[in-house]
Scaffold this active site. Sequence first.
Site, PDB file in Angstrom:
ATOM      1  N   TYR A  23       7.421  -9.778   6.865  1.00  0.00           N
ATOM      2  CA  TYR A  23       7.247  -8.336   7.020  1.00  0.00           C
ATOM      3  C   TYR A  23       7.833  -7.904   8.365  1.00  0.00           C
ATOM      4  CZ  TYR A  23       3.849  -8.005   3.159  1.00  0.00           C
ATOM      5  OH  TYR A  23       3.226  -8.025   1.935  1.00  0.00           O
ATOM      6  N   ASP A  49       0.814  -1.211   0.000  1.00  0.00           N
ATOM      7  CA  ASP A  49       0.000   0.000   0.000  1.00  0.00           C
ATOM      8  C   ASP A  49       0.849   1.263   0.000  1.00  0.00           C
ATOM      9  OD1 ASP A  49      -2.385  -1.454   0.090  1.00  0.00           O
ATOM     10  OD2 ASP A  49      -2.368  -1.544   2.270  1.00  0.00           O
TER      11      ASP A  49
END
Length: 257
Positions: A109, A51
């Site tokens: 992540y 994003d």
Amino acid sequence: MRYKVTLAYDGNNYVGFQSQKNGLAIQDVLEKALKQIFGEDIRINMASRTDAGVHALGQVFHFDSDKTMDGYKLKGAINALIPKDIHILKAEKVSKNFHARFMVEEKTYEYKINLGEYDVFKHGYAYQCFYKLDLDLMKKGAELFIGKHDFSSFNTTPYSVKADQTRTITEFKLIKKGDLLTIRVTGDGFLRNMVRIMVGTLIDLGRGKKSLDDIKDMLATPKKDTRRYNIDPNGLYLVKIKYYKSFKEYLRVLNSK
């Protein structure tokens, strides 16, 4: 010829990786450079649609072209044409069976949180946390996510897009060095905003706004209308993508599910 490209980027100046109508995406920058290099329109396939504001240390994409180019020369050619906040780490020729998105075995992540005084040099690269957090309790909360769960309560992907929202988390660690807290998560796949919502839930836990039982309930009774905290994107980094060793192995695992 199919090419696999690994890259890093600072996501602050982009609307995300994937092309969108509302601004410049990293995909737009890369496809423009590839058109200049190969003299044809090229569409890339990315491993993760990060994003706006999300960074990457090891994003991967692939593309096809009838033209052949050495991987090292391709790396240099792309880097010469793109902004300095995007950098190609490696470019290589791969089998036509390789797919940057579908052949992923697991992704890692990290989310960065500054626990100390507001740091101007971490602005845009870490969440500036002004709350006192119970890190021991947060570690206990992180352990609850490990394993195979329906993560419907922890993402914003509609059921119409992904009916099955079961994923497997193999690692969920909190690592503190000085005032910097790094939350590292590894799993076989992640839904939209999933990492940020899980981290936001741990922040609420550490602040005393949620309990361990609340997290257990969210996992036990997954639903989309659960109240959740989607933490800022700027502290999130796509660190590493691990692929199946071969297309044969990928098919074996796929058929076993």
